[in-house]
Design a protein around this motif. Structure first.
Motif, PDB file in Angstrom:
ATOM      1  N   ILE A 154      -6.348   4.055   3.539  1.00 30.24           N
ATOM      2  CA  ILE A 154      -6.664   4.158   2.113  1.00 30.24           C
ATOM      3  C   ILE A 154      -5.391   3.959   1.281  1.00 30.24           C
ATOM      4  O   ILE A 154      -5.390   3.234   0.282  1.00 30.24           O
ATOM      5  CB  ILE A 154      -7.344   5.510   1.800  1.00 30.24           C
ATOM      6  N   LEU A 155      -4.269   4.576   1.719  1.00 27.82           N
ATOM      7  CA  LEU A 155      -2.989   4.414   1.018  1.00 27.82           C
ATOM      8  C   LEU A 155      -2.521   2.959   1.037  1.00 27.82           C
ATOM      9  O   LEU A 155      -2.146   2.389   0.008  1.00 27.82           O
ATOM     10  CB  LEU A 155      -1.908   5.264   1.693  1.00 27.82           C
ATOM     11  N   PHE A 156      -2.535   2.348   2.224  1.00 29.97           N
ATOM     12  CA  PHE A 156      -2.035   0.982   2.379  1.00 29.97           C
ATOM     13  C   PHE A 156      -2.947  -0.023   1.683  1.00 29.97           C
ATOM     14  O   PHE A 156      -2.483  -1.037   1.171  1.00 29.97           O
ATOM     15  CB  PHE A 156      -1.905   0.617   3.866  1.00 29.97           C
ATOM     16  N   TYR A 157      -4.232   0.242   1.702  1.00 31.98           N
ATOM     17  CA  TYR A 157      -5.197  -0.644   1.040  1.00 31.98           C
ATOM     18  C   TYR A 157      -4.825  -0.783  -0.434  1.00 31.98           C
ATOM     19  O   TYR A 157      -4.748  -1.888  -0.970  1.00 31.98           O
ATOM     20  CB  TYR A 157      -6.593  -0.045   1.208  1.00 31.98           C
ATOM     21  N   ALA A 158      -4.539   0.367  -1.066  1.00 34.40           N
ATOM     22  CA  ALA A 158      -4.128   0.333  -2.473  1.00 34.40           C
ATOM     23  C   ALA A 158      -2.819  -0.439  -2.629  1.00 34.40           C
ATOM     24  O   ALA A 158      -2.647  -1.195  -3.589  1.00 34.40           O
ATOM     25  CB  ALA A 158      -3.969   1.758  -3.001  1.00 34.40           C
ATOM     26  N   PHE A 159      -1.905  -0.266  -1.671  1.00 31.43           N
ATOM     27  CA  PHE A 159      -0.624  -0.982  -1.729  1.00 31.43           C
ATOM     28  C   PHE A 159      -0.841  -2.494  -1.673  1.00 31.43           C
ATOM     29  O   PHE A 159      -0.255  -3.245  -2.448  1.00 31.43           O
ATOM     30  CB  PHE A 159       0.268  -0.526  -0.572  1.00 31.43           C
ATOM     31  N   PHE A 160      -1.708  -2.949  -0.762  1.00 27.95           N
ATOM     32  CA  PHE A 160      -1.914  -4.392  -0.589  1.00 27.95           C
ATOM     33  C   PHE A 160      -2.610  -5.024  -1.787  1.00 27.95           C
ATOM     34  O   PHE A 160      -2.410  -6.195  -2.078  1.00 27.95           O
ATOM     35  CB  PHE A 160      -2.713  -4.678   0.683  1.00 27.95           C
ATOM     36  N   LEU A 161      -3.459  -4.246  -2.465  1.00 36.68           N
ATOM     37  CA  LEU A 161      -4.134  -4.812  -3.630  1.00 36.68           C
ATOM     38  C   LEU A 161      -3.109  -5.193  -4.694  1.00 36.68           C
ATOM     39  O   LEU A 161      -3.323  -6.121  -5.470  1.00 36.68           O
ATOM     40  CB  LEU A 161      -5.163  -3.821  -4.179  1.00 36.68           C
ATOM     41  N   ASP A 162      -1.969  -4.462  -4.713  1.00 34.74           N
ATOM     42  CA  ASP A 162      -0.922  -4.768  -5.692  1.00 34.74           C
ATOM     43  C   ASP A 162       0.137  -5.724  -5.147  1.00 34.74           C
ATOM     44  O   ASP A 162       1.059  -6.093  -5.861  1.00 34.74           O
ATOM     45  CB  ASP A 162      -0.211  -3.465  -6.125  1.00 34.74           C
ATOM     46  N   PHE A 163       0.043  -6.093  -3.888  1.00 33.34           N
ATOM     47  CA  PHE A 163       1.084  -6.909  -3.246  1.00 33.34           C
ATOM     48  C   PHE A 163       0.985  -8.357  -3.729  1.00 33.34           C
ATOM     49  O   PHE A 163      -0.114  -8.909  -3.804  1.00 33.34           O
ATOM     50  CB  PHE A 163       0.890  -6.837  -1.729  1.00 33.34           C
ATOM     51  N   LEU A 268       1.418  12.489  -1.609  1.00 35.40           N
ATOM     52  CA  LEU A 268       0.488  13.519  -2.087  1.00 35.40           C
ATOM     53  C   LEU A 268      -0.096  13.130  -3.424  1.00 35.40           C
ATOM     54  O   LEU A 268      -1.285  13.321  -3.672  1.00 35.40           O
ATOM     55  CB  LEU A 268       1.218  14.849  -2.231  1.00 35.40           C
ATOM     56  N   ALA A 269       0.758  12.586  -4.281  1.00 31.07           N
ATOM     57  CA  ALA A 269       0.267  12.155  -5.586  1.00 31.07           C
ATOM     58  C   ALA A 269      -0.833  11.115  -5.401  1.00 31.07           C
ATOM     59  O   ALA A 269      -1.762  11.041  -6.185  1.00 31.07           O
ATOM     60  CB  ALA A 269       1.410  11.599  -6.422  1.00 31.07           C
ATOM     61  N   GLY A 270      -0.732  10.323  -4.313  1.00 27.70           N
ATOM     62  CA  GLY A 270      -1.752   9.330  -4.008  1.00 27.70           C
ATOM     63  C   GLY A 270      -3.120   9.949  -3.777  1.00 27.70           C
ATOM     64  O   GLY A 270      -4.141   9.333  -4.014  1.00 27.70           O
ATOM     65  N   LEU A 271      -3.130  11.208  -3.313  1.00 24.29           N
ATOM     66  CA  LEU A 271      -4.397  11.898  -3.077  1.00 24.29           C
ATOM     67  C   LEU A 271      -5.173  12.084  -4.374  1.00 24.29           C
ATOM     68  O   LEU A 271      -6.395  12.052  -4.387  1.00 24.29           O
ATOM     69  CB  LEU A 271      -4.138  13.278  -2.476  1.00 24.29           C
ATOM     70  N   GLY A 272      -4.447  12.295  -5.453  1.00 22.02           N
ATOM     71  CA  GLY A 272      -5.125  12.594  -6.712  1.00 22.02           C
ATOM     72  C   GLY A 272      -5.518  11.351  -7.482  1.00 22.02           C
ATOM     73  O   GLY A 272      -6.168  11.442  -8.503  1.00 22.02           O
ATOM     74  N   LYS A 273      -5.052  10.195  -6.989  1.00 29.70           N
ATOM     75  CA  LYS A 273      -5.340   8.971  -7.743  1.00 29.70           C
ATOM     76  C   LYS A 273      -6.518   8.202  -7.181  1.00 29.70           C
ATOM     77  O   LYS A 273      -7.032   8.509  -6.150  1.00 29.70           O
ATOM     78  CB  LYS A 273      -4.108   8.086  -7.756  1.00 29.70           C
TER      79      LYS A 273
END
Lengths: 273, 297
Positions: A154-163, A268-273
């Motif tokens: 889930i974390l990396f997925y968000a990263f790749f969308l912005d890559f 952790l901040a990623g959890l809230g977003k």
């Protein structure tokens, strides 16, 4: 106005200081306790030790804490490595392909995020024991990896969308296949995202208890969480040795946290977003 | 060989897609999806300790749970953990985050580091530290309480069924409030400073600004914080296993410890699976809600 503002500030500082003391005192008491004698423990629980020597650390170390520490380091390092690599691979594909299959795969993985290990521990234990995976430091890495993968994806997925896709397209034009593009172009640029995910998973796995309790029963393969619980039974009244063992278990991960807290807080901040 | 793959529009998953996807998907299916399905299937069977002999039992395990006062007690204790943790951890976490965000001219980073630190310690270690602190002979707590002229509980802090669960709530608060604080702090730092400046011009400061700017600004983060805490309250296991094992007299029994006891101490695998399914359904529902809220922001 000015003096009222100052009083408010004193109050606010007072509150966070009190909470910090509430957090620090038990931790300090643990470390200090490792240097106290049994007599000092009984006579004055709040007192300081007369001398600082490391006998209690030696006693704790002698009952296997050193081995538990090494086991925890091995299991944590290997699990985090597996989690980061396979999650990055999967998240990359999921973020770059849009079709029914990928949406189904993403759904399965997200559903996996919600499943707590306690709720499936019976079949999981029966499966791993049936497969002869008990008491193996390599085998426990597999379920650890599995439970770390969903959140990391889930974390990396968000990263790749912005890559920036331009980089990948350039590589593809140069004849790089997707697998090669991933390992040579994308993975090296993932630094901060990998650091956040890795430290988060490292803390989680370092502290994992239930699977370790059930899968690692022989003393030679126990990790710290299971090992220190057994320590309490072995030193029924050697409080200093217990405190020393707990310090050995807690201080390494605290050090890692203090050094890398920027990344930790970010994940952790990623959890809230 | 000429490479024509670039010219082709990508219509479906090709081989390289699956190469990259398989390790993660395989592990998740093998160690999460299949055990979850087996837990659901197993809840309709009677399974002994040997666990090779499955006898179909229909809904018997579920009716047994409905008639088992300890199951209900465990569920009630989970609910107490949930509500208590929300009040203490999210409550104090919000207050601490608000202070660190705007209240202190300096020192915020140091306070944040200290208050968050227990989160990275193992719950087993935290439980053991507190066990020694609360020890009637050598513990610091009794000495402290006596020094303040009060009387510590005669059966010990965790030996008294009336207070044991509350003591556990305090230990959980010690460990996790910093986590909530950091989560909420990230939300607070996303609120543009100009909003506060504009409000100050209109005369709204302090609590008024908190109510009209801060709270709406972190609404989603607060919901996520409450959901994470709720999930944590249902999943609680390590802390109780290491301190009371669910005792005294089931006073701190929760679903997690009861599943463990039924499965691994009493050998009632089928019954334990039925309780697991209850926990599984609660967790999946709450996890799904969490992702919905996260996605919206």
């Amino acid at each position: 106005m000015g003096s009222r503002f100052r009083w408010v500030q004193v109050l606010l500082y007072g509150f966070v200081s009190l909470w910090s003391l509430f957090v620090l005192l038990p931790t300090a008491w643990m470390v200090i306790g490792a240097f106290k004698t049994k007599r000092e423990f009984f006579l004055d629980p709040l007192g300081m030790p007369a001398s600082f020597d490391f006998d209690a650390f030696e006693r704790a170390w002698g009952t296997g804490v050193g081995g538990f520490l090494l086991n925890s380091m091995f299991v944590t390092a290997l699990s985090v490595l597996v989690i980061v690599v396979v999650s990055a691979m999967a998240a990359y594909v999921l973020a770059r392909t849009d079709n029914r299959w990928m949406r189904l795969v993403y759904l399965v993985i997200v559903a996996g995020f919600a499943v707590p290990v306690q709720a499936v521990i019976i079949p999981l234990f029966q499966m791993v024991s049936g497969a002869g995976m008990l008491n193996s430091l390599f085998a426990i890495v597999l379920p650890y990896a599995a439970y770390g993968i969903p959140f990391t994806i889930i974390l990396f997925y968000a990263f790749f969308l912005d890559f920036p896709r331009e980089l990948e397209e350039a590589a593809l034009l140069d004849g790089c296949r997707p697998v090669k593009t991933f390992f040579h172009i994308v993975l090296p640029l993932m630094g901060p995202a990998v650091a956040s995910a890795a430290i988060f998973q490292a803390v989680f796995i370092w502290n994992e208890f239930l699977l370790a309790l059930l899968m690692l029963t022989k003393p030679a393969v126990k990790t710290l969480t299971v090992g220190i619980l057994q320590l309490g039974g072995e030193f029924t009244s050697d409080w200093a040795a217990i405190m020393a063992g707990l310090s050995i278990a807690v201080l390494p991960i605290l050090t890692v946290f203090i050094l890398a807290q920027k990344y930790f807080v970010r994940s952790l901040a990623g959890l809230g977003k | 060989m000429s490479d024509t793959s670039l010219a082709k529009p990508v219509t479906g998953p090709d081989a390289s897609t699956w190469i990259l996807l398989t390790p993660a998907l395989g592990l998740v299916i093998l160690f999460i999806v299949i055990p979850a399905l087996l837990a659901i299937a197993g809840s309709f069977f009677t399974i002994g300790i040997g666990s090779t002999n499955w006898q179909f039992a229909g809904l018997a395990n579920y009716t047994r749970a409905l008639n088992d006062p300890i199951f209900w007690l465990a569920l009630r204790n989970n609910l107490i953990m949930v509500v208590g943790s929300i009040v203490l951890q999210v409550g104090f976490g919000t207050v601490l985050a608000a202070i660190l965000d705007r209240g202190l001219p300096r020192g915020s980073t140091l306070f944040r580091t200290i208050i968050f630190a227990p989160m990275v310690m193992s719950t087993i270690a935290v439980a053991l530290i507190w066990l020694v602190i609360m020890d009637p002979n050598v513990g610091a707590l009794n000495t402290l309480v006596k020094a303040l002229g009060m009387q510590p509980p005669t059966q010990g802090w965790l030996g008294d069924p009336d207070i044991a669960l509350w003591v556990i709530l305090v230990i959980a608060m010690w460990q996790y409030t910093g986590f909530m604080m950091v989560l909420i702090l990230a939300g607070l730092q996303g609120i543009p400073r100009e909003l506060y400046e504009a409000a100050a011009l209109d005369g709204a400061r302090g609590l008024k600004a908190f109510r009209h700017i801060t709270l709406p600004g972190i609404r989603n983060v607060l919901i996520v914080a409450v959901l994470i805490t709720t999930i944590g309250g249902f999943k609680v296991f390590d802390l109780i296993f290491a301190t009371t094992r669910g005792g005294p007299a089931n006073a701190t029994q929760v679903l997690g410890t009861y599943i463990y006891q039924q499965a691994f101490n009493l050998g009632n695998m089928g019954y334990a699976n039925a309780i697991s399914v209850v926990l599984l359904l609660i967790a999946v529902l709450l996890g799904w809600l969490q992702l919905q809220v996260s996605r919206r922001s």
